[in-house]
Design an enzyme around this catalytic site. Structure first.
Site, PDB file in Angstrom:
ATOM      1  N   ARG A  26       1.780  44.089  13.430  1.00 48.47           N
ATOM      2  CA  ARG A  26       2.010  42.931  12.267  1.00 48.47           C
ATOM      3  C   ARG A  26       0.937  43.203  11.365  1.00 48.47           C
ATOM      4  O   ARG A  26       0.560  42.200  10.743  1.00 48.47           O
ATOM      5  CB  ARG A  26       1.708  41.637  13.215  1.00 48.47           C
ATOM      6  CG  ARG A  26       2.794  41.178  14.025  1.00 48.47           C
ATOM      7  CD  ARG A  26       3.747  40.548  13.138  1.00 48.47           C
ATOM      8  NE  ARG A  26       4.574  39.598  14.042  1.00 48.47           N
ATOM      9  CZ  ARG A  26       4.979  38.490  14.292  1.00 48.47           C
ATOM     10  NH1 ARG A  26       3.916  37.716  13.853  1.00 48.47           N
ATOM     11  NH2 ARG A  26       5.900  37.880  15.136  1.00 48.47           N
ATOM     12  N   ARG A  39       5.148  36.913  -0.497  1.00 51.52           N
ATOM     13  CA  ARG A  39       5.734  35.996   0.480  1.00 51.52           C
ATOM     14  C   ARG A  39       6.152  34.713  -0.350  1.00 51.52           C
ATOM     15  O   ARG A  39       7.280  34.357  -0.377  1.00 51.52           O
ATOM     16  CB  ARG A  39       4.990  35.732   1.524  1.00 51.52           C
ATOM     17  CG  ARG A  39       5.327  34.664   2.584  1.00 51.52           C
ATOM     18  CD  ARG A  39       6.451  35.279   3.419  1.00 51.52           C
ATOM     19  NE  ARG A  39       6.948  34.177   4.449  1.00 51.52           N
ATOM     20  CZ  ARG A  39       7.582  33.086   4.317  1.00 51.52           C
ATOM     21  NH1 ARG A  39       8.129  33.226   2.969  1.00 51.52           N
ATOM     22  NH2 ARG A  39       7.831  32.392   4.919  1.00 51.52           N
ATOM     23  N   TYR A 152      15.123  34.029  22.624  1.00 46.32           N
ATOM     24  CA  TYR A 152      15.446  33.184  21.074  1.00 46.32           C
ATOM     25  C   TYR A 152      16.572  32.786  20.941  1.00 46.32           C
ATOM     26  O   TYR A 152      16.959  31.611  20.607  1.00 46.32           O
ATOM     27  CB  TYR A 152      14.517  34.153  19.908  1.00 46.32           C
ATOM     28  CG  TYR A 152      13.129  34.125  19.978  1.00 46.32           C
ATOM     29  CD1 TYR A 152      12.520  33.348  19.290  1.00 46.32           C
ATOM     30  CD2 TYR A 152      12.569  35.182  20.323  1.00 46.32           C
ATOM     31  CE1 TYR A 152      10.935  33.311  19.255  1.00 46.32           C
ATOM     32  CE2 TYR A 152      11.188  35.532  20.251  1.00 46.32           C
ATOM     33  CZ  TYR A 152      10.451  34.461  19.752  1.00 46.32           C
ATOM     34  OH  TYR A 152       9.216  34.559  19.668  1.00 46.32           O
TER      35      TYR A 152
END
Ligand code: CP3
Length: 344
Positions: A26, A39, A152
């Site tokens: 990450r 972002r 998920y």
């Protein structure tokens, strides 16, 4: 040799690199102000993943700032369910959300095979990165392991102990097997295409290996990951594959037969993990991301423990899980400096 001068590829080939390479899981993310700026501009998180200009930019940001030895493609493990036609979105401040698939009816609502067309922007990002990265930096692709991705898909969100999929694996193993089979085939196709687009190695993230009781680990985690590794190597015989099975603990060695490196998580003691992994096999890890936030003594001790514990084999320095948004940049700078000093 193609991997000459590339420390990460040297380690993955089973050679002790001349110096310990470092990258962080990450490493592109919210702890970097330059990431937050991009972002904001991108719109949603998935818009960022599917925008080759911006995804290339955020992948390069940590390389420019810290000079890491590997760049990991900026994307997410949940683009795979998306490419199977499942609805996926990221709720601001809440993490991933999906329309849950909890039975065979749900399975019939997604595609039988992965739609790689939908992932074309990801492959374009890899092609650009391969052109733009400094020569010694290794380009990494990745996917989630089937059990982690399926957890998920079934719950529709992150869950503390992955209870929904674990319960289903007891109640309706045929359904879970069908879902996992689909993900195995899709992941083989996806990783193969990442390699064709320029990924020099790929990492399979089994973030929830620790949620499986040991008796269930082979069926739901080790076997699916093995099938992916073998499927990818059938198409690309020299493919380099890192397996990060978080929480596998003493069962880590179960993944050794088909991995070029094993990720070691922060809950493992480096010297103990070193005793479990077969001699000569590369490892990657394993500073606690919280020690990196704390810095100081805690961090120095953790760095030394990993460097010492893994000194007898090829070692790629990394965290024991992803870097967190609250991590001070100065601590990352110190970490890189410390690992580089140890090279001398
Ligand atoms: O490592 C990198 O820099 C490459 C990019 C990358 C991301 N996610 C970017 C991301 C990688 C390799 C992942 C993998 C991933 N995604 C995993 C496996 C690794 C792990 O951490 O266990 C998992 C389980 C996911 C699913 C996921 N994506 C979650 C749970 C979240 C929310 C948590 C959070 O930090 O917000 C994401 C979102 C996500 N993926 C972000 C990033 C940079 C943050 C999104 C944002 O910018 O708002």
């Amino acid at each position: 040799m193609a991997d000459e001068g590339k420390l990460v590829l040297e380690a993955l080939a089973g050679r002790r690199p001349s110096a310990t390479p470092i990258w962080l899981m990450r490493q592109a993310g919210r702890y970097l102000p330059e990431y937050r700026a991009v972002r904001t501009k991108a719109g949603s998180f998935l818009d960022l993943c599917y925008n080759p200009d911006l995804a290339t930019e955020v992948t390069l940001q940590p390389i420019r700032r810290f000079g890491f030895d590997a760049a990991i493609l900026f994307s997410d493990i949940l683009v795979v369910p998306h490419a199977f036609g499942q609805n996926v979105w990221f709720a601001e401040g809440e993490g991933p959300r999906l329309d849950p698939i909890a039975d065979r009816d749900g399975l019939s609502r997604i595609a039988g095979t992965i739609d790689l067309e939908r992932l074309e922007p990801v492959f374009e990002t890899l092609r650009r990165l391969r052109r733009e990265l400094p020569r010694p930096v290794t380009l990494l692709g990745f996917c989630g392991a089937p059990f982690t991705v399926a957890s998920y898909m079934v719950a529709g969100k992150g869950t503390p102990d992955q209870a929904p999929i674990r319960l289903l694996a007891y109640r309706d193993p045929e359904f879970v097997a069908a879902l996992i089979d689909r993900l195995v085939e899709g992941s083989i196709a996806y990783l193969s295409q990442q390699i064709e687009a320029g990924a020099e190695a790929v990492q399979i993230f089994e973030s929830f290996a620790g949620a499986l009781p040991p008796a269930l680990l082979p069926r739901w985690s080790v076997e699916p990951v093995r099938r992916i590794a073998e499927g990818v190597r059938q198409r690309h015989p020299g493919a380099r594959i890192i397996v990060f099975a978080k929480g596998a603990g003493a069962r880590l060695a179960d993944y050794a037969g088909f991995a070029d490196a094993l990720g070691i998580d922060w809950a493992s003691d480096p010297a103990e993990a070193d005793g479990i992994v077969p001699p000569g096999l590369a490892v990657q890890g394993n500073l606690d991301p919280l020690a990196l936030i704390a810095g100081g003594e805690a961090m120095e001790t953790g760095i030394d423990a990993a460097l010492t514990g893994f000194a007898g084999r090829p070692h790629i320095f990394n965290l024991g899980h992803g870097i967190r948004p609250e991590t001070p940049i100065a601590h990352v700078e110190r970490l890189v400096q410390r690992v580089r000093e140890a090279r001398a």
